[in-house]
Design a protein around this motif. Structure first.
Motif, PDB file in Angstrom:
ATOM      1  N   TRP A 147       4.829   8.182  -5.694  1.00  0.00           N
ATOM      2  CA  TRP A 147       5.231   7.046  -4.652  1.00  0.00           C
ATOM      3  C   TRP A 147       6.144   6.269  -5.088  1.00  0.00           C
ATOM      4  O   TRP A 147       6.511   5.993  -6.063  1.00  0.00           O
ATOM      5  N   THR A 148       7.036   5.897  -3.800  1.00  0.00           N
ATOM      6  CA  THR A 148       8.136   4.813  -4.170  1.00  0.00           C
ATOM      7  C   THR A 148       7.998   3.627  -3.095  1.00  0.00           C
ATOM      8  O   THR A 148       7.579   3.841  -1.883  1.00  0.00           O
ATOM      9  N   LYS A 149       8.112   2.573  -3.699  1.00  0.00           N
ATOM     10  CA  LYS A 149       7.801   1.364  -2.966  1.00  0.00           C
ATOM     11  C   LYS A 149       9.097   1.171  -1.793  1.00  0.00           C
ATOM     12  O   LYS A 149      10.266   1.103  -2.789  1.00  0.00           O
ATOM     13  N   GLN A 150       8.838   1.086  -0.637  1.00  0.00           N
ATOM     14  CA  GLN A 150       9.816   0.963   0.172  1.00  0.00           C
ATOM     15  C   GLN A 150      10.109  -0.377   0.747  1.00  0.00           C
ATOM     16  O   GLN A 150      11.460  -0.603   1.063  1.00  0.00           O
ATOM     17  N   SER A 151       9.274  -1.322   0.689  1.00  0.00           N
ATOM     18  CA  SER A 151       9.514  -2.692   1.145  1.00  0.00           C
ATOM     19  C   SER A 151       8.564  -3.381   0.478  1.00  0.00           C
ATOM     20  O   SER A 151       7.318  -3.131   0.083  1.00  0.00           O
ATOM     21  N   GLU A 152       8.701  -4.787   0.367  1.00  0.00           N
ATOM     22  CA  GLU A 152       7.856  -5.755  -0.040  1.00  0.00           C
ATOM     23  C   GLU A 152       8.067  -7.053   0.883  1.00  0.00           C
ATOM     24  O   GLU A 152       9.221  -7.575   0.990  1.00  0.00           O
ATOM     25  N   THR A 153       7.145  -7.619   1.469  1.00  0.00           N
ATOM     26  CA  THR A 153       7.303  -8.718   2.431  1.00  0.00           C
ATOM     27  C   THR A 153       5.916  -9.775   2.189  1.00  0.00           C
ATOM     28  O   THR A 153       5.169  -9.253   1.710  1.00  0.00           O
ATOM     29  N   GLU A 154       6.288 -11.090   2.596  1.00  0.00           N
ATOM     30  CA  GLU A 154       5.225 -11.832   2.351  1.00  0.00           C
ATOM     31  C   GLU A 154       5.111 -12.567   3.744  1.00  0.00           C
ATOM     32  O   GLU A 154       6.239 -12.874   4.300  1.00  0.00           O
ATOM     33  N   PHE A 155       4.020 -13.085   3.839  1.00  0.00           N
ATOM     34  CA  PHE A 155       3.709 -14.144   5.252  1.00  0.00           C
ATOM     35  C   PHE A 155       2.505 -14.714   5.109  1.00  0.00           C
ATOM     36  O   PHE A 155       1.710 -14.694   4.130  1.00  0.00           O
ATOM     37  N   ALA A 156       2.376 -15.709   5.639  1.00  0.00           N
ATOM     38  CA  ALA A 156       1.332 -16.619   5.867  1.00  0.00           C
ATOM     39  C   ALA A 156       0.011 -16.329   6.703  1.00  0.00           C
ATOM     40  O   ALA A 156       0.585 -15.939   7.854  1.00  0.00           O
ATOM     41  N   GLY A 157      -1.110 -16.334   6.175  1.00  0.00           N
ATOM     42  CA  GLY A 157      -2.045 -15.908   7.012  1.00  0.00           C
ATOM     43  C   GLY A 157      -2.864 -16.923   7.801  1.00  0.00           C
ATOM     44  O   GLY A 157      -2.245 -18.197   7.501  1.00  0.00           O
ATOM     45  N   SER A 158      -4.179 -16.749   8.379  1.00  0.00           N
ATOM     46  CA  SER A 158      -4.647 -18.053   8.898  1.00  0.00           C
ATOM     47  C   SER A 158      -5.847 -18.503   7.909  1.00  0.00           C
ATOM     48  O   SER A 158      -5.948 -19.795   7.791  1.00  0.00           O
TER      49      SER A 158
END
Length: 138
Positions: free
Chosen positions: A112-123
């Motif tokens: 497996w290869t990591k394609q992307s990583e992002t962060e966001f705020a949830g509720s």
């Protein structure tokens, strides 16, 4: 298929056949990520999504078995390991917390290869991390 999982900091998926946590913004994010593709979920998971999204969902207890190549499958309490040979992409949502767990998931270190990583705020979670992994070509 494209497998969607939510894990805690120790790879925990579920506890006593129940989800560890939930987040309304994450559910909206998952639907947006899937776009026009089918999203397979269990009847247990269907309770997370509103009636207005029902037309976009495929609901079946054996959702991991039914999901096809271009479909997404959000597995909360099912063990995804036996299905990894059919998975082209894994989307991990990290709660960035530790919850009680008795079912875990660890992506194999090879293949497996990591394609992307992002962060966001949830509720209900200050930070949710999304990691997208793709299966390596042999």
């Amino acid at each position: 298929m494209k497998l969607i999982l939510c894990v805690d900091d120790k790879g925990g998926l579920a506890f006593n056949h129940r989800r560890q946590s939930r987040d309304r913004v994450l559910n909206e994010h998952i639907l947006m990520h899937c776009g026009i593709h089918r999203l397979w979920i269990s009847p247990y998971t269907a309770k997370l999504f509103g009636a207005d999204t029902a037309v976009r969902l495929c609901i079946a207890e054996d959702c991991l078995e039914r999901a096809e190549e271009d479909d997404y499958c959000f597995a909360e309490v099912h063990n995804p390991a036996p299905y990894l040979n059919r998975v082209q992409q894994v989307i991990l949502y990290h709660w960035n917390r530790v919850y009680p767990a008795d079912r875990y998931f660890t992506l194999p270190e090879t293949g497996w290869t990591k394609q992307s990583e992002t962060e966001f705020a949830g509720s209900s979670h200050e930070k949710i991390t999304e990691e997208v992994f793709v299966k390596c070509e042999n």
